[in-house]
Scaffold this motif. Structure first.
Motif, PDB file in Angstrom:
ATOM      1  N   UNK A   1       9.095   4.778  13.673  1.00 59.30           N
ATOM      2  CA  UNK A   1       9.435   5.810  12.700  1.00 59.30           C
ATOM      3  C   UNK A   1       8.390   5.877  11.578  1.00 59.30           C
ATOM      4  N   UNK A   2       7.845   4.716  11.212  1.00 59.28           N
ATOM      5  CA  UNK A   2       6.789   4.688  10.183  1.00 59.28           C
ATOM      6  C   UNK A   2       5.540   5.415  10.676  1.00 59.28           C
TER       7      UNK A   2
ATOM      8  N   UNK B   1       0.820  -1.209   0.000  1.00 60.78           N
ATOM      9  CA  UNK B   1       0.000   0.000   0.000  1.00 60.78           C
ATOM     10  C   UNK B   1       0.857   1.263   0.000  1.00 60.78           C
ATOM     11  N   UNK B   2       1.996   1.205   0.714  1.00 59.92           N
ATOM     12  CA  UNK B   2       2.886   2.372   0.715  1.00 59.92           C
ATOM     13  C   UNK B   2       3.520   2.580  -0.658  1.00 59.92           C
ATOM     14  N   UNK B   3       3.793   1.497  -1.380  1.00 52.84           N
ATOM     15  CA  UNK B   3       4.312   1.611  -2.743  1.00 52.84           C
ATOM     16  C   UNK B   3       3.280   2.262  -3.667  1.00 52.84           C
ATOM     17  N   UNK B   4       2.030   1.854  -3.527  1.00 45.70           N
ATOM     18  CA  UNK B   4       0.959   2.485  -4.312  1.00 45.70           C
ATOM     19  C   UNK B   4       0.901   3.985  -4.034  1.00 45.70           C
ATOM     20  N   UNK B   5       1.003   4.321  -2.750  1.00 45.48           N
ATOM     21  CA  UNK B   5       0.933   5.720  -2.341  1.00 45.48           C
ATOM     22  C   UNK B   5       2.093   6.516  -2.929  1.00 45.48           C
ATOM     23  N   UNK B   6       3.306   5.969  -2.810  1.00 46.34           N
ATOM     24  CA  UNK B   6       4.490   6.658  -3.307  1.00 46.34           C
ATOM     25  C   UNK B   6       4.432   6.837  -4.823  1.00 46.34           C
TER      26      UNK B   6
ATOM     27  N   UNK C   1       5.965  13.456  -1.819  1.00 46.51           N
ATOM     28  CA  UNK C   1       6.761  12.445  -2.533  1.00 46.51           C
ATOM     29  C   UNK C   1       7.891  11.953  -1.634  1.00 46.51           C
ATOM     30  N   UNK C   2       8.554  12.902  -0.980  1.00 50.06           N
ATOM     31  CA  UNK C   2       9.673  12.553  -0.096  1.00 50.06           C
ATOM     32  C   UNK C   2       9.208  11.693   1.083  1.00 50.06           C
ATOM     33  N   UNK C   3       8.126  12.103   1.741  1.00 49.51           N
ATOM     34  CA  UNK C   3       7.645  11.362   2.917  1.00 49.51           C
ATOM     35  C   UNK C   3       7.096   9.992   2.537  1.00 49.51           C
ATOM     36  N   UNK C   4       6.417   9.901   1.388  1.00 49.70           N
ATOM     37  CA  UNK C   4       5.871   8.598   0.981  1.00 49.70           C
ATOM     38  C   UNK C   4       6.987   7.626   0.615  1.00 49.70           C
ATOM     39  N   UNK C   5       8.060   8.136   0.000  1.00 45.81           N
ATOM     40  CA  UNK C   5       9.209   7.276  -0.309  1.00 45.81           C
ATOM     41  C   UNK C   5       9.886   6.810   0.979  1.00 45.81           C
ATOM     42  N   UNK C   6       9.974   7.708   1.967  1.00 39.56           N
ATOM     43  CA  UNK C   6      10.558   7.326   3.257  1.00 39.56           C
ATOM     44  C   UNK C   6       9.709   6.269   3.946  1.00 39.56           C
ATOM     45  N   UNK C   7       8.384   6.401   3.828  1.00 40.11           N
ATOM     46  CA  UNK C   7       7.490   5.420   4.440  1.00 40.11           C
ATOM     47  C   UNK C   7       7.695   4.038   3.816  1.00 40.11           C
TER      48      UNK C   7
ATOM     49  N   UNK D   1       8.687   0.797   6.046  1.00 38.05           N
ATOM     50  CA  UNK D   1       7.839  -0.398   6.087  1.00 38.05           C
ATOM     51  C   UNK D   1       8.557  -1.615   5.515  1.00 38.05           C
ATOM     52  N   UNK D   2       9.525  -1.396   4.651  1.00 38.35           N
ATOM     53  CA  UNK D   2      10.361  -2.507   4.183  1.00 38.35           C
ATOM     54  C   UNK D   2      11.177  -3.061   5.349  1.00 38.35           C
ATOM     55  N   UNK D   3      11.662  -2.145   6.181  1.00 42.03           N
ATOM     56  CA  UNK D   3      12.420  -2.572   7.374  1.00 42.03           C
ATOM     57  C   UNK D   3      11.503  -3.248   8.391  1.00 42.03           C
ATOM     58  N   UNK D   4      10.266  -2.745   8.532  1.00 42.63           N
ATOM     59  CA  UNK D   4       9.295  -3.386   9.425  1.00 42.63           C
ATOM     60  C   UNK D   4       9.049  -4.820   8.974  1.00 42.63           C
ATOM     61  N   UNK D   5       8.906  -5.017   7.678  1.00 43.91           N
ATOM     62  CA  UNK D   5       8.676  -6.353   7.129  1.00 43.91           C
ATOM     63  C   UNK D   5       9.843  -7.290   7.419  1.00 43.91           C
TER      64      UNK D   5
END
Length: 343
Positions: free
Chosen positions: A321-322, A266-271, A298-304, A308-312
């Motif tokens: 941080x997410x 979902x974060x990838x879709x958002x970014x 754009x910057x914040x969505x890419x950071x998210x 979330x990749x690290x959360x996974x």
């Protein structure tokens, strides 16, 4: 003229949906030219804030019908039902069982026309914005309500703002209610936010074309209208945002009932949607503050995405941080919406 409403519920056995219904007197004459809905409260609308005017008519408290497939559903009359975007086969089966013949979507997303057709329902797609309904959109809505087969189910995304405003056009055109009544239904039942003053102003003051005007207007009632630029990105962004909001409450873990909805995807879709919006010609022509908000998003969505990749991967600190990154995105969206979407 006082109007009486009979409120009742009909349960669809095994499907868990209860419809809150209101029957309306449909005897008002609708002639050519511009429809002027008569009411003993109509004069009170003049010079009054339209959102405040939504309290001139006091409605009984009615809870919306809810199910996993349809949300915030209000049966405003025998002809017009307002609610959320239908979700899956169950939603269309419910609408078919209610007898719905025409669905009007005012959201930007392309409707599921084929699924509706399998249930004997026609789709008409008239995307509108949160800041109000244009004269051309009012004309298309009025013609649809006058000439296509009822009952109508009118929806946006959540069924709270744009959809109820479009349904209010139907209440004026099809059911002949007063503007004060239509405004009251938006605020007191559907919960249309005070942020969207333009939607309230449309119902309070816009000229509604009469039958002669809509009859002469050539319109083929399209089932799908593709929106472009930022509007297309804004079809994706709120849906991904809603999913992420729910996942955040669960520490970014997927809900076992919806394992296909995961935070990283979902974060990838958002970014991707924010990146597409920033790169669009639409954004290039906008004011500096709009472009700055878009760049920050754009910057914040890419950071998210990275968090979330690290959360996974099992990084517990990244979840905190997410949360913060998502909160910053929410504030950016609210700031931009307050100037460029809602007004």
């Amino acid at each position: 003229m006082k109007r009486s409403y009979i409120l009742f519920s009909v349960a669809f056995m095994g499907l868990g949906l209860i419809w809150a219904c209101g029957s309306a007197d449909d005897s008002r004459h609708q002639g050519g030219g511009v429809l002027q809905a008569p009411s003993d409260t109509e004069d009170e609308l003049m010079g009054r804030d339209a959102y405040d005017a939504a309290l001139l008519v006091k409605l009984p408290q009615v809870a919306p019908a809810e199910s996993p497939a349809l949300h915030n559903v209000f049966e405003l009359s025998d002809h017009i039902i307002s609610g959320s975007e239908p979700h899956g086969e169950t939603a269309f089966r419910l609408l078919e069982e209610r007898g719905v013949k025409t669905i009007i979507s005012v959201d930007g997303k392309i409707p599921d026309v084929e699924m509706a057709r399998r249930h004997g329902i026609r789709y008409v797609h008239i995307p509108i914005e949160y800041k109000g309904i244009s004269d051309d959109e009012i004309l298309r809505l009025a013609k649809t309500f006058r000439e296509l087969e009822p009952p109508f189910y009118v929806h946006c995304f959540h069924g709270r703002h744009r959809g109820p405003a479009a349904a209010a056009i139907g209440r004026l055109v099809k059911d002949g209610v007063s503007r004060a009544q239509a405004l009251a239904e938006m605020r007191q039942w559907s919960g249309t936010s005070s942020k969207y003053r333009g939607l309230y102003d449309t119902i309070a003051r816009a000229s509604i074309p009469g039958a002669e005007v809509t009859g002469a207007f050539r319109y083929d009632f399209p089932s799908a209208v593709r929106v472009e630029g930022i509007r297309q990105s804004m079809v994706v962004i709120p849906r991904a945002f809603d999913h992420l909001k729910a996942l955040k409450k669960n520490r970014w873990a997927a809900d076992p009932r919806h394992p296909d909805i995961d935070a990283l995807n979902e974060s990838l879709k958002l970014a991707e949607a924010f990146a597409a919006a920033e790169a669009s010609a639409d954004t290039a022509g906008r004011p500096d503050d709009f472009r700055a908000w878009m760049k920050s998003s754009v910057k914040e969505s890419a950071a998210l995405v990275e968090l979330l990749r690290r959360v996974e991967q099992g990084d517990g600190r990244a979840a905190v941080d997410a949360d913060a990154a998502f909160g910053r995105m929410k504030k950016l969206c609210a700031s931009c919406h307050g100037i460029y979407r809602n007004q």
